[in-house]
Write a protein that holds these residues in place. Structure first.
Motif, PDB file in Angstrom:
ATOM      1  N   MET A  93     -11.899 -12.209  -7.821  1.00  0.00           N
ATOM      2  CA  MET A  93     -13.030 -12.773  -7.092  1.00  0.00           C
ATOM      3  C   MET A  93     -14.337 -12.678  -7.878  1.00  0.00           C
ATOM      4  O   MET A  93     -14.678 -11.619  -8.417  1.00  0.00           O
ATOM      5  CB  MET A  93     -13.160 -12.049  -5.748  1.00  0.00           C
ATOM      6  N   ASP A  94     -15.055 -13.787  -7.918  1.00  0.00           N
ATOM      7  CA  ASP A  94     -16.381 -13.798  -8.517  1.00  0.00           C
ATOM      8  C   ASP A  94     -17.331 -12.969  -7.654  1.00  0.00           C
ATOM      9  O   ASP A  94     -17.102 -12.779  -6.455  1.00  0.00           O
ATOM     10  CB  ASP A  94     -16.874 -15.245  -8.629  1.00  0.00           C
ATOM     11  N   VAL A  95     -18.400 -12.475  -8.264  1.00  0.00           N
ATOM     12  CA  VAL A  95     -19.382 -11.683  -7.508  1.00  0.00           C
ATOM     13  C   VAL A  95     -20.437 -12.576  -6.874  1.00  0.00           C
ATOM     14  O   VAL A  95     -20.693 -12.514  -5.673  1.00  0.00           O
ATOM     15  CB  VAL A  95     -20.048 -10.630  -8.419  1.00  0.00           C
ATOM     16  N   MET A  96     -21.069 -13.431  -7.671  1.00  0.00           N
ATOM     17  CA  MET A  96     -22.161 -14.270  -7.193  1.00  0.00           C
ATOM     18  C   MET A  96     -21.625 -15.593  -6.673  1.00  0.00           C
ATOM     19  O   MET A  96     -21.198 -16.448  -7.442  1.00  0.00           O
ATOM     20  CB  MET A  96     -23.173 -14.508  -8.329  1.00  0.00           C
ATOM     21  N   MET A  97     -21.636 -15.741  -5.335  1.00  0.00           N
ATOM     22  CA  MET A  97     -21.133 -16.963  -4.705  1.00  0.00           C
ATOM     23  C   MET A  97     -21.979 -17.291  -3.482  1.00  0.00           C
ATOM     24  O   MET A  97     -22.604 -16.403  -2.884  1.00  0.00           O
ATOM     25  CB  MET A  97     -19.672 -16.783  -4.276  1.00  0.00           C
ATOM     26  N   PRO A  98     -21.995 -18.557  -3.054  1.00  0.00           N
ATOM     27  CA  PRO A  98     -22.743 -18.938  -1.851  1.00  0.00           C
ATOM     28  C   PRO A  98     -22.024 -18.500  -0.573  1.00  0.00           C
ATOM     29  O   PRO A  98     -20.858 -18.125  -0.606  1.00  0.00           O
ATOM     30  CB  PRO A  98     -22.803 -20.462  -1.956  1.00  0.00           C
ATOM     31  N   GLU A  99     -22.741 -18.551   0.540  1.00  0.00           N
ATOM     32  CA  GLU A  99     -22.244 -18.238   1.883  1.00  0.00           C
ATOM     33  C   GLU A  99     -21.933 -16.755   2.075  1.00  0.00           C
ATOM     34  O   GLU A  99     -22.464 -16.109   2.955  1.00  0.00           O
ATOM     35  CB  GLU A  99     -21.033 -19.094   2.260  1.00  0.00           C
ATOM     36  N   MET A 100     -21.046 -16.215   1.262  1.00  0.00           N
ATOM     37  CA  MET A 100     -20.753 -14.780   1.280  1.00  0.00           C
ATOM     38  C   MET A 100     -20.385 -14.373  -0.140  1.00  0.00           C
ATOM     39  O   MET A 100     -19.478 -14.936  -0.737  1.00  0.00           O
ATOM     40  CB  MET A 100     -19.594 -14.469   2.231  1.00  0.00           C
ATOM     41  N   ASP A 101     -21.137 -13.412  -0.713  1.00  0.00           N
ATOM     42  CA  ASP A 101     -20.853 -13.044  -2.101  1.00  0.00           C
ATOM     43  C   ASP A 101     -19.606 -12.157  -2.187  1.00  0.00           C
ATOM     44  O   ASP A 101     -19.033 -11.749  -1.176  1.00  0.00           O
ATOM     45  CB  ASP A 101     -22.061 -12.375  -2.764  1.00  0.00           C
ATOM     46  N   GLY A 102     -19.202 -11.871  -3.423  1.00  0.00           N
ATOM     47  CA  GLY A 102     -17.966 -11.129  -3.625  1.00  0.00           C
ATOM     48  C   GLY A 102     -18.010  -9.718  -3.072  1.00  0.00           C
ATOM     49  O   GLY A 102     -17.011  -9.209  -2.560  1.00  0.00           O
ATOM     50  N   MET A 103     -19.163  -9.054  -3.180  1.00  0.00           N
ATOM     51  CA  MET A 103     -19.289  -7.687  -2.682  1.00  0.00           C
ATOM     52  C   MET A 103     -19.035  -7.624  -1.177  1.00  0.00           C
ATOM     53  O   MET A 103     -18.277  -6.784  -0.687  1.00  0.00           O
ATOM     54  CB  MET A 103     -20.692  -7.140  -2.986  1.00  0.00           C
ATOM     55  N   GLU A 104     -19.693  -8.516  -0.440  1.00  0.00           N
ATOM     56  CA  GLU A 104     -19.534  -8.522   1.011  1.00  0.00           C
ATOM     57  C   GLU A 104     -18.114  -8.923   1.407  1.00  0.00           C
ATOM     58  O   GLU A 104     -17.526  -8.346   2.323  1.00  0.00           O
ATOM     59  CB  GLU A 104     -20.536  -9.487   1.652  1.00  0.00           C
ATOM     60  N   ALA A 105     -17.544  -9.916   0.709  1.00  0.00           N
ATOM     61  CA  ALA A 105     -16.170 -10.329   0.995  1.00  0.00           C
ATOM     62  C   ALA A 105     -15.202  -9.181   0.769  1.00  0.00           C
ATOM     63  O   ALA A 105     -14.259  -8.976   1.543  1.00  0.00           O
ATOM     64  CB  ALA A 105     -15.792 -11.524   0.121  1.00  0.00           C
TER      65      ALA A 105
END
Length: 225
Positions: free
Chosen positions: A54-66
């Motif tokens: 999983m990438d870290v920086m993403m829209p809607e929900m970033d990787g950390m939160e996911a």
């Protein structure tokens, strides 16, 4: 016939997903994709992957939160999570391990190294699946359910925290060196720093108690029940 390992790839860049999909399917993995953290959580619930890249920086929900959401989702306790990121700063890795990640894979992706690391992670994951319960002082460890019971309360630990607890508690009173811990829990092919161990020990102390984990300055840690 043995089932194919299932891998969920999550990135908001289509070319990265295509690269992962091509190389992983070529190695006979069953591959799923998602373009953001929110979608990743839904796909993971439906497919129960063995590994999430999983990438870290993403829209809607970033990787950390996911990652945090997935770690709290019943049925995904054995799922490995590795972050795919160009950010290799120490603080970023620590934040990822705090969120429950098992490893990092750095961009740009090198396909042969990627496949090697994935196979090593899956091998260690399979080897660690045991069906045994043990009691150690104030805690009981359920190795099958990845649960720790303390004072009648069930505590679900992220996979690496649980593996670290199992290692230290396998020989109460024995001092495990930092090198031994890193090689056993993360493997020789995974590059992590000493602070990674400190983060996981601190989380275990917060959840299970300071008195169970002793620091041997300049050497490592030991478990005392």
């Amino acid at each position: 016939m043995q089932a194919k390992p299932k891998i969920l790839c999550v990135d908001d860049e289509r070319d990265i997903l295509d690269l992962l999909l091509f190389n992983l399917e070529k190695e006979d993995f069953e591959v799923y994709t998602a373009s953001n953290g929110k979608e990743a959580v839904e796909v993971a619930k439906k497919t129960t992957p063995d590994l999430i890249i999983m990438d870290v920086m993403m829209p809607e929900m970033d990787g950390m939160e996911a990652c945090r959401v997935i770690r709290e989702t019943p049925g995904l306790k054995n799922t490995l999570i590795t972050f795919l990121t160009a950010r290799n700063e120490d603080y970023s890795q620590i934040a990822g391990f705090e969120a429950g990640a098992d490893d990092y894979i750095a961009k740009p992706i090198r396909p042969r190294l990627l496949i090697s690391k994935i196979r090593a992670m899956l091998r260690r994951n399979t080897a660690s699946e045991v069906t045994e319960q043990v009691s150690l002082g104030p805690i009981q460890i359920d190795k099958e359910k990845y649960l720790v019971i303390k004072d009648g309360e069930s505590i679900q630990l992220p996979k690496k925290e649980f593996e670290l607890l199992l290692l230290l508690s396998s020989a109460p009173g024995r001092v495990f060196t930092r090198e031994n811990i890193l090689n056993t829990i993360w493997g020789n092919d995974v590059i992590v720093g000493d602070r990674t161990i400190d983060v996981h020990i601190r989380k275990l102390r917060e959840k299970l108690g300071d008195d169970l984990f002793k620091t041997i300055k300049g050497v490592g840690y030991k478990f005392e029940a």
